[in-house]
Design a protein around this motif. Structure first.
Motif, PDB file in Angstrom:
ATOM      1  N   ALA A 427      36.977  42.927  39.700  1.00 17.81           N
ATOM      2  CA  ALA A 427      37.371  43.515  40.976  1.00 17.81           C
ATOM      3  C   ALA A 427      36.484  44.675  41.390  1.00 17.81           C
ATOM      4  CB  ALA A 427      38.829  43.972  40.910  1.00 17.81           C
ATOM      5  N   GLU A 449      41.883  41.525  44.404  1.00 20.16           N
ATOM      6  CA  GLU A 449      43.146  41.473  43.680  1.00 20.16           C
ATOM      7  C   GLU A 449      43.332  40.162  42.925  1.00 20.16           C
ATOM      8  OE1 GLU A 449      46.577  40.363  46.772  1.00 20.16           O
ATOM      9  OE2 GLU A 449      45.252  41.962  47.504  1.00 20.16           O
ATOM     10  N   GLU A 454      41.812  41.052  36.907  1.00 17.63           N
ATOM     11  CA  GLU A 454      43.109  41.596  37.315  1.00 17.63           C
ATOM     12  C   GLU A 454      44.266  40.698  36.919  1.00 17.63           C
ATOM     13  OE1 GLU A 454      42.783  44.779  38.892  1.00 17.63           O
ATOM     14  OE2 GLU A 454      40.860  44.209  37.987  1.00 17.63           O
TER      15      GLU A 454
END
Length: 544
Positions: A427, A449, A454
């Motif tokens: 990210a 995201e 993540e």
């Protein structure tokens, strides 16, 4: 890796090479990039990788316009990079499947350049489908045959003749009535088998042979259907002709001559009744099930499609295959969030706004769908990024679009670029870790995201895929035949067992009780002891 029938229940991960990982910062994914991400693939638990074409190509159609079938395009690396990838993957117990593109080549292929330089009727032109035009001056195409990418399937050359191309004008169709064509592809198969590949995905396996008897028979335009839709009508002049099976049998003999034998899976856009013809015991090993991919989120239709798919393989050694997304289709997280029977091309042209996508619904259904798919007998094909829960990118600007469908149709067809956007890995890095340069297609802000970095938490899509693949191998592989357990009071409940294992999927609007037994995996990690709408669960029903 001694298992000769590994493909029967494998989880195969499709890599769209241009969009997987860029190792050298030029904005395009490459073979060293795949090698660099093998830890991710090993951790995911996949059995094999299917690589889209990485051969030398002008890239008029993402590499499916091949200039040299026995080499590596410099943008992707070289043969040493390919051998390194094969060796590294094999060391992890991961096999390699590559695309073979027999229906057509690039107009930059040496053979086609020789054909253009040769006169009509020459051996060089006989490797392709050249014909004189019709009309007083031959200025009209030889037939009404239509390209899948829009417009006539014919292009005129300076001396007045026309050549056939089912796809883009830069992809002339090869003439499989020509013995030289057949022999050269056998050399290509041997080349890659000797280089260590474990199998092949056969592009347009149903389109190689054409009925070239004069006068060419009309189709009345019924072949200009969406990409990979079954052709309309029987005895079509260039789709699903019986002669293609001669080639598949010839290839099967070559693949079986290796120890262990190599496998092949067909991309065949034919009817579900005709699909088993491609996987008879002396032909290809598998065929993609596009009917399952295109099936709406409906219990009755899914059960019917699964039943028909399995019934068609009865008595054959072939294994079924199941797929939810690929590089030619809108990603299934998005499809499942759209109204049924939506005009997908119109939706793409709206930038993904008309109608709006219910993304929460689509994601919930996508999570349930992977449990359904992984529980079915046979093999499962996973398209890169679906393990991250990536949606379709419908709002790519026109200036960024690369698909020849868009350009050849003068923008009428939006094309397939939205499912090919480069993957997000980290990210907090440029290009979300895809590479240091601007990727060849722009990535949306949402990618941050959804990056793999993540998704290590319990509720992530990546964790769900890792768990599903691991539990599949531990429990579902070899579990036995599928037996349905219908519930007349709940027609929107899909429920089946294989041995003591049960998969239940609630496609209705009301929560239902969980099946009795030991829960193995739920598509919703936050469930409250029930099977909510658009959710799935695996349960071991064996008494404890």
């Amino acid at each position: 890796m001694p298992d000769r029938d590994w493909w029967r229940d494998a989880v195969v991960y499709q890599i769209y090479v241009r969009s997987f990982h860029d190792s050298d910062g030029d904005g395009v994914g490459d073979l060293p990039g795949i090698t660099a991400r093998l830890d991710h693939l090993e951790g995911l638990g996949v059995d094999a990788l299917w690589l889209t074409p990485f051969f030398p190509s002008p890239l008029a159609d993402g590499g499916y316009d091949v200039r040299d079938y026995r080499g590596v395009d410099p943008v992707y690396g070289d043969m040493d990079d390919f051998r390194t990838l094969v060796e590294a993957a094999h060391a992890r117990g991961i096999r390699i499947i590559i695309d073979i593109v027999p229906n057509h080549c690039s107009d930059q292929h040496p053979w086609f350049q020789e054909a253009l330089a040769a006169p009509p009727g020459s051996p060089e032109r006989d490797r392709f489908v050249f014909r004189d035009g019709i009309g007083p001056d031959g200025s009209q195409p030889p037939s009404d045959w239509q390209s899948k990418f829009g417009g006539p399937a014919w292009e005129q050359v300076p001396d007045g003749q026309w050549y056939m191309h089912i796809f883009a004008r830069e992809q002339p169709d090869l003439n499989w009535h020509n013995d030289e064509v057949r022999a050269d592809f056998l050399r290509t198969l041997r080349f890659w088998c000797d280089a260590g590949v474990d199998g092949f995905r056969v592009d347009v396996a149903h389109g190689m042979f054409k009925d070239l008897e004069e006068p060419l028979r009309p189709t009345y335009g019924n072949d200009a259907a969406p990409l990979m839709s079954p052709p309309a009508g029987d005895d079509h002049p260039f789709w699903d002709r019986d002669e293609v099976h001669e080639i598949h049998r010839e290839w099967r003999k070559l693949l079986d001559s290796y120890d262990p034998p190599r496998m092949a899976v067909a991309e065949a856009g034919v009817s579900l009744d005709r699909l088993p013809l491609y996987v008879r015991d002396d032909e290809l090993h598998q065929a993609f099930n596009f009917f399952y991919l295109r099936c709406p989120w409906d219990a009755r239709e899914l059960r019917t499609t699964i039943d028909r798919s399995l019934a068609g393989l009865e008595g054959l050694r072939a294994a079924p295959s199941w797929v939810l997304s690929n590089h030619d289709q809108i990603r299934h997280r998005t499809r499942y969030g759209l109204p049924r029977d939506v005009d997908q091309n119109a939706w793409l042209h709206s930038g993904g706004t008309q109608p709006p996508v219910d993304d929460e619904l689509g994601l919930r259904r996508a999570r349930a769908a992977v449990l359904l798919t992984m529980a079915l007998p046979g093999s499962a094909y996973v398209y890169q990024g679906e393990e991250l829960g990536l949606p379709e990118v419908a709002d790519l600007p026109g200036a960024a679009l690369d698909d020849p469908m868009y350009h050849r149709s003068d923008g009428e067809l939006k094309g397939r670029d939205g499912c090919r956007v480069p993957l997000p890995w980290e990210a907090d890095r440029p290009g979300y870790g895809f590479g240091s340069a601007e990727p060849w297609l722009p990535q949306p802000a949402l990618w941050g995201e959804l990056a793999a970095s993540e998704q290590n938490g319990e509720g992530s899509v990546l964790t769900l895929y890792r768990s599903a693949i691991a539990l599949r191998r531990a429990h579902w592989v070899g579990a036995g035949d599928l037996e349905w357990h219908g519930d007349p009071e709940h027609p929107d409940l899909l429920r089946f067992t294989r041995g003591s294992l049960m998969c239940a999927v609630n496609l209705g609007t009301q929560p239902l009780p969980l099946p009795e037994g030991e829960p193995l995996l739920h598509s919703d990690p936050a469930h409250t002891g029930e099977l909510g709408p658009d959710r799935a669960v695996w349960v071991d029903t064996a008494p404890r």
